[in-house]
Design an enzyme around this catalytic site. Structure first.
Site, PDB file in Angstrom:
ATOM      1  N   ASN A   1     -32.423  42.530  22.025  1.00 11.39           N
ATOM      2  CA  ASN A   1     -33.179  41.277  22.027  1.00 11.39           C
ATOM      3  C   ASN A   1     -34.467  41.546  21.258  1.00 11.39           C
ATOM      4  OD1 ASN A   1     -34.677  39.031  22.571  1.00 11.39           O
ATOM      5  ND2 ASN A   1     -34.398  39.082  24.792  1.00 11.39           N
TER       6      ASN A   1
ATOM      7  N   GLU B   1     -29.266  37.655  31.487  1.00 12.04           N
ATOM      8  CA  GLU B   1     -28.899  37.261  30.123  1.00 12.04           C
ATOM      9  C   GLU B   1     -28.240  38.411  29.372  1.00 12.04           C
ATOM     10  OE1 GLU B   1     -32.959  35.521  30.179  1.00 12.04           O
ATOM     11  OE2 GLU B   1     -32.214  34.325  28.515  1.00 12.04           O
TER      12      GLU B   1
ATOM     13  N   ASN C   1     -41.527  32.245  32.373  1.00  8.85           N
ATOM     14  CA  ASN C   1     -42.754  31.838  31.693  1.00  8.85           C
ATOM     15  C   ASN C   1     -42.446  30.593  30.858  1.00  8.85           C
ATOM     16  OD1 ASN C   1     -45.427  32.138  31.182  1.00  8.85           O
ATOM     17  ND2 ASN C   1     -45.226  34.245  30.476  1.00  8.85           N
TER      18      ASN C   1
ATOM     19  N   LEU D   1     -36.720  28.938  35.643  1.00  8.09           N
ATOM     20  CA  LEU D   1     -38.183  28.854  35.706  1.00  8.09           C
ATOM     21  C   LEU D   1     -38.803  30.231  35.479  1.00  8.09           C
ATOM     22  CD1 LEU D   1     -38.354  26.636  38.953  1.00  8.09           C
ATOM     23  CD2 LEU D   1     -38.114  25.878  36.574  1.00  8.09           C
TER      24      LEU D   1
ATOM     25  N   GLY E   1     -38.300  30.886  39.695  1.00  4.25           N
ATOM     26  CA  GLY E   1     -37.178  30.363  40.475  1.00  4.25           C
ATOM     27  C   GLY E   1     -36.626  31.369  41.478  1.00  4.25           C
TER      28      GLY E   1
ATOM     29  N   ARG F   1     -46.867  26.275  27.954  1.00  3.07           N
ATOM     30  CA  ARG F   1     -46.442  25.116  27.167  1.00  3.07           C
ATOM     31  C   ARG F   1     -46.559  23.844  28.002  1.00  3.07           C
ATOM     32  NH1 ARG F   1     -41.194  27.946  25.962  1.00  3.07           N
ATOM     33  NH2 ARG F   1     -41.744  29.512  24.410  1.00  3.07           N
TER      34      ARG F   1
ATOM     35  N   ARG G   1     -29.138  39.005  20.762  1.00  2.21           N
ATOM     36  CA  ARG G   1     -29.586  37.680  21.171  1.00  2.21           C
ATOM     37  C   ARG G   1     -30.177  37.001  19.933  1.00  2.21           C
ATOM     38  NH1 ARG G   1     -35.107  35.780  23.711  1.00  2.21           N
ATOM     39  NH2 ARG G   1     -34.496  33.667  24.272  1.00  2.21           N
TER      40      ARG G   1
ATOM     41  N   HIS H   1     -32.479  28.908  26.191  1.00  2.88           N
ATOM     42  CA  HIS H   1     -32.114  29.603  27.446  1.00  2.88           C
ATOM     43  C   HIS H   1     -30.637  29.405  27.784  1.00  2.88           C
ATOM     44  CE1 HIS H   1     -36.505  28.993  29.050  1.00  2.88           C
ATOM     45  NE2 HIS H   1     -36.395  30.180  28.493  1.00  2.88           N
TER      46      HIS H   1
END
Ligand code: ADP
Length: 401
Positions: A11, A386, A213, A211, A334, A243, A93, A182
């Site tokens: 990644n 992921e 960053n 949920l 989350g 954001r 990724r 995501h």
């Protein structure tokens, strides 16, 4: 002959590279690590072999080439080098796959050219992903390299949900539409939620709330994504760490024409100085909860704004799906912030959604239900993975091609 059963997941970000070597036979991770501050002062490589001590190497990594070479050396020092016969593929990724890439894809020169063509719609992310691919291909030209796209899971979103209501010709010319991000996490969590319920993914309608960053919601009907909260860029949707999420586009015109801010300044404001940070000066939910409990009003407002937006999406996606089986919370906030989960679902019994305070307060790294048995809709905490999803998709592709 040694069977190739391992996938190296890379990644590559603008100033960092995260990697995990995953064995697909038993799901173990022979090595994980990251290189930080590439091209900056104070570069650092952290490498942890399975069952071994974490090794730290503090030095300058002038570019991704140097960083990935250092990663290859660390792996080789543990007998896990890129020339190992056990390595089946490298899974990359890639943030933006546009409408072209709807599934994991073996990287060829033509595929790389297409990923480059998407740089204008993902200027912050795709360039770093591309460098990671180029370096990995140079290090192991013969090894399958697979791109797994953050946008792919969302390419099933119907046209009426993916389109912005703007002039079609302008939108098409500039490839302006809602792509969503995501996706790898939403896909993994939707499937893991079905497994937790003991049902097939095709039978389950779930709202996934990722949920971290960055934050996004998705509505998944029978394993197929039908709506997600991020759009052309990751700026749309939920209130995030830094954001703004949804905003009246008129705010941008106003800040430019009346406030005198340049487009770049507004871009920086909305992407890096807004969200929780903009509202209260902190973007870490732990700190916001601590401050709220201590009576800090700015932190409380940030918490409430965050939860309010989440509830709007939860209700909206419930209506989009029509029938809902589960709500799944994932990623840093989350998975860990019980007060956010409690506030996001409070008072929704009439919608069949309930959370048990005791189950909600349990801390665990395992997928788990936090709804009481009587709750018609299951509410779950499902840790995302992921890297594992990328490895599984890459492995499935190399085994079948
Ligand atoms: P990223 O989007 O960078 O991958 P993560 O998914 O790791 O982020 O989420 C990072 C966020 O998770 C942090 O900013 C922090 O607000 C939140 N977080 C982590 N642990 C906790 C915790 N115990 N309680 C509340 N929030 C937490």
């Amino acid at each position: 002959m040694t069977e190739a059963t391992r996938i190296l997941v890379l990644n590559a970000g603008s100033s960092s590279v995260k990697y995990q070597l995953i064995d697909m036979v038993d799901g173990s991770r022979p090595a994980v690590g990251l290189v930080e501050r590439i091209g900056e002062r104070g570069g650092r490589l952290l490498h942890t072999p399975a069952g071994g001590e974490r090794r730290e190497s503090v030095r300058a990594f002038p570019d991704h080439w140097a960083a990935l070479q250092a990663v290859a050396q660390e792996l080789a020092a543990d007998g896990l080098g890129l020339d190992s016969p056990e390595l089946a593929a490298i899974g990359h990724r890639v943030v933006h796959g546009g409408m072209r890439f709807t599934a994991p894809t073996r990287i060829t020169d033509e595929v790389l050219t297409e990923i480059r063509r998407l740089v204008p719609v993902a200027p912050l992310h795709n360039p770093a992903n591309i460098i990671g691919i180029e370096v990995a291909r140079a290090l192991r030209p013969d090894l399958p390299q697979i791109a797994v796209f953050d946008t792919a899971f969302h390419t099933t979103i119907p046209e009426h949900a993916a389109r912005y209501a703007i002039d079609t010709a302008v939108a098409d010319e500039h490839r302006v539409r809602r792509y969503g991000f995501h996706g790898t996490s939403h896909q993994y969590v939707a499937r893991a939620t079905a497994r937790l319920l003991g049902r097939a993914p095709e039978e389950v309608n779930v709202i996934v709330l990722h949920l971290g960053n960055g934050a996004s919601a998705s509505a998944v009907a029978g394993g197929v994504c039908v709506e997600t909260s991020m759009g052309l860029t990751p700026l749309e949707g939920l209130v995030m760490g830094t954001r703004s999420g949804d905003i009246d586009p008129g705010v941008i015109f106003h800040l430019h024409r009346v406030g005198g801010l340049s487009i770049d300044e507004i871009d920086d404001l909305l992407n890096r100085r807004s969200g929780l940070l903009g509202l209260c000066g902190d973007n870490d939910m732990r700190e916001i909860i601590r401050r709220t409990e201590a009576g800090d009003q700015a932190a409380e407002l940030a918490f409430r704004a965050y939860v309010h937006r989440l509830r709007k999406y939860l209700g909206g996606y419930y209506a989009v799906l029509g029938h809902l089986d589960a709500v799944a919370f994932t990623a840093g906030v989350g998975e860990n912030a019980a007060p956010v989960r409690a506030a996001a679902t409070a008072g929704l019994e009439e919608l069949g959604i309930a959370v048990d305070p005791e189950l909600n307060s349990v801390r665990s790294g395992e997928p788990r239900l936090i709804s009481p048995a009587y709750s018609r809709v299951a509410v779950a905490v499902v840790p995302t993975d992921e890297e594992l999803e990328i490895a599984q998709q890459a492995y499935a592709l190399v085994r079948t091609s």
